[in-house]
Design a protein around this motif. Sequence first.
Motif, PDB file in Angstrom:
ATOM      1  N   ILE A  62       0.836  -1.201   0.000  1.00  0.00           N
ATOM      2  CA  ILE A  62       0.000   0.000   0.000  1.00  0.00           C
ATOM      3  C   ILE A  62       0.868   1.248   0.000  1.00  0.00           C
ATOM      4  O   ILE A  62       0.803   2.084  -0.895  1.00  0.00           O
ATOM      5  CB  ILE A  62      -0.950   0.011   1.216  1.00  0.00           C
ATOM      6  CG1 ILE A  62      -1.856  -1.204   1.174  1.00  0.00           C
ATOM      7  CG2 ILE A  62      -1.776   1.278   1.232  1.00  0.00           C
ATOM      8  CD1 ILE A  62      -2.715  -1.367   2.377  1.00  0.00           C
ATOM      9  N   THR A  67       0.519   4.102  -3.244  1.00  0.00           N
ATOM     10  CA  THR A  67       0.713   5.546  -3.103  1.00  0.00           C
ATOM     11  C   THR A  67       1.662   6.060  -4.177  1.00  0.00           C
ATOM     12  O   THR A  67       1.424   7.118  -4.775  1.00  0.00           O
ATOM     13  CB  THR A  67       1.261   5.874  -1.702  1.00  0.00           C
ATOM     14  OG1 THR A  67       0.495   5.170  -0.746  1.00  0.00           O
ATOM     15  CG2 THR A  67       1.159   7.349  -1.416  1.00  0.00           C
ATOM     16  N   LEU A 138      -8.659  -7.643  13.780  1.00  0.00           N
ATOM     17  CA  LEU A 138      -9.213  -6.876  12.659  1.00  0.00           C
ATOM     18  C   LEU A 138     -10.626  -7.306  12.318  1.00  0.00           C
ATOM     19  O   LEU A 138     -11.471  -6.474  12.026  1.00  0.00           O
ATOM     20  CB  LEU A 138      -8.340  -7.054  11.418  1.00  0.00           C
ATOM     21  CG  LEU A 138      -7.150  -6.115  11.257  1.00  0.00           C
ATOM     22  CD1 LEU A 138      -6.350  -6.513  10.041  1.00  0.00           C
ATOM     23  CD2 LEU A 138      -7.627  -4.683  11.121  1.00  0.00           C
ATOM     24  N   GLU A 149     -13.484   1.209   8.057  1.00  0.00           N
ATOM     25  CA  GLU A 149     -12.349   1.399   7.163  1.00  0.00           C
ATOM     26  C   GLU A 149     -12.725   1.081   5.717  1.00  0.00           C
ATOM     27  O   GLU A 149     -12.387   1.828   4.796  1.00  0.00           O
ATOM     28  CB  GLU A 149     -11.212   0.501   7.647  1.00  0.00           C
ATOM     29  CG  GLU A 149     -10.090   0.370   6.684  1.00  0.00           C
ATOM     30  CD  GLU A 149      -9.131  -0.715   7.120  1.00  0.00           C
ATOM     31  OE1 GLU A 149      -9.373  -1.359   8.154  1.00  0.00           O
ATOM     32  OE2 GLU A 149      -8.146  -0.921   6.417  1.00  0.00           O
ATOM     33  N   VAL A 152     -14.571   3.921   4.473  1.00  0.00           N
ATOM     34  CA  VAL A 152     -13.723   5.077   4.139  1.00  0.00           C
ATOM     35  C   VAL A 152     -13.159   4.927   2.729  1.00  0.00           C
ATOM     36  O   VAL A 152     -13.132   5.877   1.944  1.00  0.00           O
ATOM     37  CB  VAL A 152     -12.593   5.243   5.170  1.00  0.00           C
ATOM     38  CG1 VAL A 152     -11.534   6.199   4.657  1.00  0.00           C
ATOM     39  CG2 VAL A 152     -13.139   5.755   6.471  1.00  0.00           C
ATOM     40  N   ALA A 156     -13.807   7.504  -0.247  1.00  0.00           N
ATOM     41  CA  ALA A 156     -12.732   8.155  -1.001  1.00  0.00           C
ATOM     42  C   ALA A 156     -12.982   8.026  -2.500  1.00  0.00           C
ATOM     43  O   ALA A 156     -12.812   8.991  -3.248  1.00  0.00           O
ATOM     44  CB  ALA A 156     -11.388   7.534  -0.640  1.00  0.00           C
ATOM     45  N   LEU A 291      -9.028   3.947  -8.486  1.00  0.00           N
ATOM     46  CA  LEU A 291      -8.389   5.162  -7.985  1.00  0.00           C
ATOM     47  C   LEU A 291      -7.105   5.457  -8.748  1.00  0.00           C
ATOM     48  O   LEU A 291      -6.780   6.612  -9.008  1.00  0.00           O
ATOM     49  CB  LEU A 291      -8.070   5.025  -6.496  1.00  0.00           C
ATOM     50  CG  LEU A 291      -9.235   5.195  -5.530  1.00  0.00           C
ATOM     51  CD1 LEU A 291      -8.782   4.931  -4.113  1.00  0.00           C
ATOM     52  CD2 LEU A 291      -9.814   6.589  -5.631  1.00  0.00           C
TER      53      LEU A 291
ATOM     54  N   THR B  66      -5.222  -0.668   9.757  1.00  0.00           N
ATOM     55  CA  THR B  66      -6.380   0.151   9.409  1.00  0.00           C
ATOM     56  C   THR B  66      -5.938   1.550   8.991  1.00  0.00           C
ATOM     57  O   THR B  66      -6.401   2.088   7.983  1.00  0.00           O
ATOM     58  CB  THR B  66      -7.320   0.247  10.622  1.00  0.00           C
ATOM     59  OG1 THR B  66      -7.530  -1.050  11.137  1.00  0.00           O
ATOM     60  CG2 THR B  66      -8.634   0.856  10.249  1.00  0.00           C
ATOM     61  N   LEU B  68      -3.096   2.556   7.733  1.00  0.00           N
ATOM     62  CA  LEU B  68      -2.435   2.584   6.422  1.00  0.00           C
ATOM     63  C   LEU B  68      -3.457   2.674   5.297  1.00  0.00           C
ATOM     64  O   LEU B  68      -3.287   3.459   4.362  1.00  0.00           O
ATOM     65  CB  LEU B  68      -1.626   1.295   6.233  1.00  0.00           C
ATOM     66  CG  LEU B  68      -0.195   1.266   6.707  1.00  0.00           C
ATOM     67  CD1 LEU B  68       0.390  -0.113   6.489  1.00  0.00           C
ATOM     68  CD2 LEU B  68       0.597   2.283   5.915  1.00  0.00           C
ATOM     69  N   VAL B  69      -4.524   1.860   5.417  1.00  0.00           N
ATOM     70  CA  VAL B  69      -5.510   1.844   4.332  1.00  0.00           C
ATOM     71  C   VAL B  69      -6.254   3.175   4.286  1.00  0.00           C
ATOM     72  O   VAL B  69      -6.495   3.733   3.204  1.00  0.00           O
ATOM     73  CB  VAL B  69      -6.476   0.654   4.514  1.00  0.00           C
ATOM     74  CG1 VAL B  69      -7.512   0.654   3.418  1.00  0.00           C
ATOM     75  CG2 VAL B  69      -5.716  -0.638   4.498  1.00  0.00           C
ATOM     76  N   VAL B  70      -6.590   3.719   5.465  1.00  0.00           N
ATOM     77  CA  VAL B  70      -7.261   5.017   5.491  1.00  0.00           C
ATOM     78  C   VAL B  70      -6.345   6.094   4.910  1.00  0.00           C
ATOM     79  O   VAL B  70      -6.777   6.965   4.149  1.00  0.00           O
ATOM     80  CB  VAL B  70      -7.700   5.353   6.925  1.00  0.00           C
ATOM     81  CG1 VAL B  70      -8.213   6.771   7.007  1.00  0.00           C
ATOM     82  CG2 VAL B  70      -8.773   4.397   7.370  1.00  0.00           C
ATOM     83  N   VAL B  72      -4.015   5.768   2.622  1.00  0.00           N
ATOM     84  CA  VAL B  72      -3.901   5.722   1.156  1.00  0.00           C
ATOM     85  C   VAL B  72      -5.183   6.252   0.517  1.00  0.00           C
ATOM     86  O   VAL B  72      -5.136   6.945  -0.506  1.00  0.00           O
ATOM     87  CB  VAL B  72      -3.517   4.318   0.644  1.00  0.00           C
ATOM     88  CG1 VAL B  72      -4.628   3.347   0.689  1.00  0.00           C
ATOM     89  CG2 VAL B  72      -2.997   4.415  -0.772  1.00  0.00           C
ATOM     90  N   SER B  73      -6.363   6.002   1.147  1.00  0.00           N
ATOM     91  CA  SER B  73      -7.608   6.552   0.598  1.00  0.00           C
ATOM     92  C   SER B  73      -7.581   8.069   0.647  1.00  0.00           C
ATOM     93  O   SER B  73      -7.942   8.746  -0.326  1.00  0.00           O
ATOM     94  CB  SER B  73      -8.815   6.056   1.390  1.00  0.00           C
ATOM     95  OG  SER B  73      -8.756   4.691   1.574  1.00  0.00           O
TER      96      SER B  73
END
Lengths: 301, 94
Positions: A62, A67, A138, A149, A152, A156, A291, B66, B68-70, B72-73
Amino acid sequence: MPDAEWLFDGTLGILLLVLAGAALHARSLYAAVVMFIALGLMLALTWARLGAPDLALAEAAIGAGVTGALLFSTLYKAGMDRHKRATPNRIALLLPGLAFLLLLTAAWPLPEMHSPLPDQVMAHLKDSGVSHPVTAVLLNFRAWDTLLEVSVVLIALLGVRQLYPSHGEVPTPWPLMLAWGRLLAPLTVIVGGYLLWRGTDAPGGAFQAGTVLAAGGVALRLIGVLPPLGWHQWPVRLLVLAGVLVFVAVAALTAWLGQGWLHYPTGSSKVLILLIELMATASIATTLTLLVVGEKRELRP
Amino acid sequence: MSTTLFYLAIGIGLWLMGLHGLLATRQSIILVLAINIMSSGTFMVMVALATHSDPVDPVLQALVVTGLVVAVSATALALRLAASRRRRTEDDAT
């Protein structure tokens, strides 16, 4: 003579700070993005050093992967390559020093405190349906966080759609990309599937797997094998929404028929967790692909 | 100085570096990078604390996954905002 561990820690720490500084002060934006990706990889190494393999996998996929792709695609689309250099002055160097000391004194006693949470997680691990503690937290003990999450990520994507739509066209791929893309895409499916399946009893899980799959999707889109994807296609829409829908459905069913919101019935937790993880993986893979590579132009500003 | 404290210090250093970047530049992509560096610093403090406890604290690690994913969004949204603001100013100019 310092021992090897300290040598490694020290080098890693200095590299992290230098790369962060280089990313912020590079002359061109392109160099800044490259430094930032290198910083992401070093962070992944740090997480592995600190005994958090889940995080190392997630950061490599990620933080460094997606990114970086997002940053490069923004550079390509917007064609920005100007960077005003900041002029440093003396107070600007003094204040961070003070702030550093202040924060360090605040953080100093933190390692002395002991949280009861790890012991509680270990005590209830066998009821959770999975044997890896991070996955158990999790998707079972703190499943609420994960549900929010996933939302979110969806929000986005919806937010990005409200802004100017991206071009949708991709640059012409170079020959190596064409040759390797077809080879890499099936590999991402294997690696993603493995990460997802192993996530129940070893590091790995929905987010890591989804990101690896998204990388495959982006590669296929860049070499032109996949057609332009967009919200107007119903399979794409279904895949994007699947994660949240299944998660909310499970939560609602456990609230109405079971013992409470996201309180899985004993015995079927493993099946439910795998179902949620599978759908979340599909959603995250599709959303991240959208995205990064953007959509076909459907709305005209 | 133990490993935990060393990485706590590096985490704080990264956070401050990000804050410095946030204040020192007005280039939007660099601002996004600075916020990401700040969040990496926060994550490092959390992971260093998670490693310190025995057994390793899975709650803190799960929170960072959690996060990290938020992050990147949020980055995706911020980058698109930056790109669209730039395009809008160009449209106005022409």
